[in-house]
Design a protein around this motif. Structure first.
Motif, PDB file in Angstrom:
ATOM      1  N   PHE A   1       0.821  -1.209   0.000  1.00 26.39           N
ATOM      2  CA  PHE A   1       0.000   0.000   0.000  1.00 26.39           C
ATOM      3  C   PHE A   1       0.855   1.259   0.000  1.00 26.39           C
ATOM      4  O   PHE A   1       0.541   2.230  -0.696  1.00 26.39           O
ATOM      5  CB  PHE A   1      -0.956   0.010   1.191  1.00 26.39           C
ATOM      6  N   ILE A   2       1.945   1.258   0.746  1.00 27.66           N
ATOM      7  CA  ILE A   2       2.843   2.416   0.738  1.00 27.66           C
ATOM      8  C   ILE A   2       3.485   2.573  -0.639  1.00 27.66           C
ATOM      9  O   ILE A   2       3.495   3.669  -1.208  1.00 27.66           O
ATOM     10  CB  ILE A   2       3.926   2.275   1.832  1.00 27.66           C
ATOM     11  N   ALA A   3       3.998   1.487  -1.191  1.00 24.53           N
ATOM     12  CA  ALA A   3       4.679   1.555  -2.493  1.00 24.53           C
ATOM     13  C   ALA A   3       3.724   1.965  -3.606  1.00 24.53           C
ATOM     14  O   ALA A   3       4.081   2.781  -4.466  1.00 24.53           O
ATOM     15  CB  ALA A   3       5.316   0.208  -2.811  1.00 24.53           C
ATOM     16  N   SER A   4       2.507   1.439  -3.596  1.00 23.54           N
ATOM     17  CA  SER A   4       1.573   1.782  -4.668  1.00 23.54           C
ATOM     18  C   SER A   4       1.105   3.232  -4.573  1.00 23.54           C
ATOM     19  O   SER A   4       0.971   3.912  -5.592  1.00 23.54           O
ATOM     20  CB  SER A   4       0.377   0.831  -4.655  1.00 23.54           C
ATOM     21  N   SER A   5       0.875   3.726  -3.362  1.00 22.16           N
ATOM     22  CA  SER A   5       0.447   5.128  -3.243  1.00 22.16           C
ATOM     23  C   SER A   5       1.582   6.069  -3.637  1.00 22.16           C
ATOM     24  O   SER A   5       1.351   7.091  -4.281  1.00 22.16           O
ATOM     25  CB  SER A   5      -0.045   5.427  -1.830  1.00 22.16           C
TER      26      SER A   5
END
Length: 130
Positions: A67-71
């Motif tokens: 979730f951090i990487a995709s955002s």
């Protein structure tokens, strides 16, 4: 593992994937608010600060990193990718998100359980996102 959490995580992951594929296929971010994506990146980074201090499970750690990487990937594409950033229309994205971020962090200084950096970040993101 809670089935509702798994279903929520998978639908959220699917929506992120659709958004990334849309940006990649059309090389455009028209109709997407960059300010909202910035808020998502701030919330995920701050909300998952416990990634470095508390280990719950491999699944939980993996989903937090995804979730951090995709955002951050969506934010990067909209802000720095040469072709995608040209399609961003600043005139349509008029929400003043700096006031929201400032107010949430000010409230985090007042409404917290413990006076630690991690707790204040989490409270600020909870106020911002909920």
């Amino acid at each position: 593992m809670n089935i509702f959490r798994l279903a929520g995580d998978m639908t959220h992951l699917f929506s992120i994937l659709v958004l990334l594929l849309k940006i990649y296929a059309t090389k455009s971010c028209s109709g997407i608010s960059r300010k909202t994506q910035e808020l998502y990146a701030i919330v995920f980074v701050a909300r998952y600060l416990d990634l470095f201090t508390d280990f719950i499970s491999v699944y939980n750690t993996f989903m937090k990193v995804v979730f951090i990487a995709s955002s951050l990937a969506i934010f990067w594409c909209m802000r720095f990718h040469p072709m995608v950033r040209r399609s961003y229309d600043r005139d349509l994205d008029t929400f003043r998100h700096y006031f929201l971020v400032g107010a949430s962090f000010a409230l985090a200084l007042i409404l917290h359980e413990k006076f630690t950096v991690q707790e204040r970040w989490f409270t600020g993101c909870y106020i911002l996102f909920e």
